[in-house]
Design a protein around this motif. Structure first.
Motif, PDB file in Angstrom:
ATOM      1  N   GLY A 109      22.170  70.195 -79.547  1.00 11.58           N
ATOM      2  CA  GLY A 109      21.084  70.721 -78.717  1.00 11.58           C
ATOM      3  C   GLY A 109      20.332  69.076 -78.182  1.00 11.58           C
ATOM      4  N   GLN A 110      20.080  68.556 -79.452  1.00 13.93           N
ATOM      5  CA  GLN A 110      19.874  67.310 -79.219  1.00 13.93           C
ATOM      6  C   GLN A 110      19.848  65.751 -79.542  1.00 13.93           C
ATOM      7  N   VAL A 111      21.469  66.132 -79.109  1.00 13.69           N
ATOM      8  CA  VAL A 111      22.518  64.946 -79.503  1.00 13.69           C
ATOM      9  C   VAL A 111      21.952  64.616 -77.594  1.00 13.69           C
ATOM     10  N   ALA A 112      21.915  63.630 -77.424  1.00 15.15           N
ATOM     11  CA  ALA A 112      22.180  62.451 -75.769  1.00 15.15           C
ATOM     12  C   ALA A 112      22.997  61.891 -75.987  1.00 15.15           C
ATOM     13  N   ARG A 113      23.153  60.466 -76.582  1.00  8.87           N
ATOM     14  CA  ARG A 113      24.244  59.804 -76.724  1.00  8.87           C
ATOM     15  C   ARG A 113      25.177  59.740 -78.454  1.00  8.87           C
ATOM     16  N   VAL A 114      26.364  59.267 -78.212  1.00  8.97           N
ATOM     17  CA  VAL A 114      26.648  58.952 -79.207  1.00  8.97           C
ATOM     18  C   VAL A 114      27.803  57.489 -78.994  1.00  8.97           C
ATOM     19  N   GLU A 115      27.509  56.794 -79.333  1.00  8.33           N
ATOM     20  CA  GLU A 115      28.262  55.334 -79.159  1.00  8.33           C
ATOM     21  C   GLU A 115      28.114  54.557 -80.322  1.00  8.33           C
ATOM     22  N   THR A 116      30.104  53.802 -79.965  1.00 14.04           N
ATOM     23  CA  THR A 116      30.339  52.853 -81.568  1.00 14.04           C
ATOM     24  C   THR A 116      30.725  51.874 -80.502  1.00 14.04           C
ATOM     25  N   GLU A 117      30.668  50.670 -81.241  1.00 13.36           N
ATOM     26  CA  GLU A 117      29.964  48.791 -81.086  1.00 13.36           C
ATOM     27  C   GLU A 117      31.052  48.019 -81.416  1.00 13.36           C
ATOM     28  N   MET A 118      31.144  47.054 -81.028  1.00 15.36           N
ATOM     29  CA  MET A 118      32.033  46.034 -81.966  1.00 15.36           C
ATOM     30  C   MET A 118      31.145  44.754 -81.757  1.00 15.36           C
TER      31      MET A 118
END
Length: 94
Positions: A63-72
């Motif tokens: 419940g604490q995870v707001a966003r997950v990102e991967t970026e090049m």
């Protein structure tokens, strides 16, 4: 010298940034603050490879995870271009 300049220009034109974001929950604390940021190594453009990050473990619960990102990033693109796609890192943020 013109040949080297041409290679650098083509590498810069072919390199680009790409970001994939997944919004999971409304942020409970300070928004848009990465708890974990790491560069993940991939080879041959990541063909058939994957990397796992336990986002719930990093943030203290699902419940604490707001966003997950991967970026090049630009640096990731340059490294991939210099190695002709053999080494292609990606940056991950939770």
């Amino acid at each position: 010298m013109k040949h080297l300049l041409g290679v650098v220009l083509v590498t810069l034109l072919l390199s680009s940034c790409a970001t994939q974001s997944f919004d999971l929950n409304q942020p409970v604390g300070p928004a848009d603050q990465a708890t974990l940021e790491e560069s993940q190594p991939f080879f041959i453009s990541g063909l058939g490879q994957n990397t796992l990050i336990d986002a719930a473990g990093v943030c203290g619960g699902p419940g604490q995870v707001a966003r997950v990102e991967t970026e090049m990033t630009v640096l990731d693109s340059i490294l991939g271009g210099l190695t002709f796609g053999i080494y292609t890192p990606r940056t991950a943020r939770v």
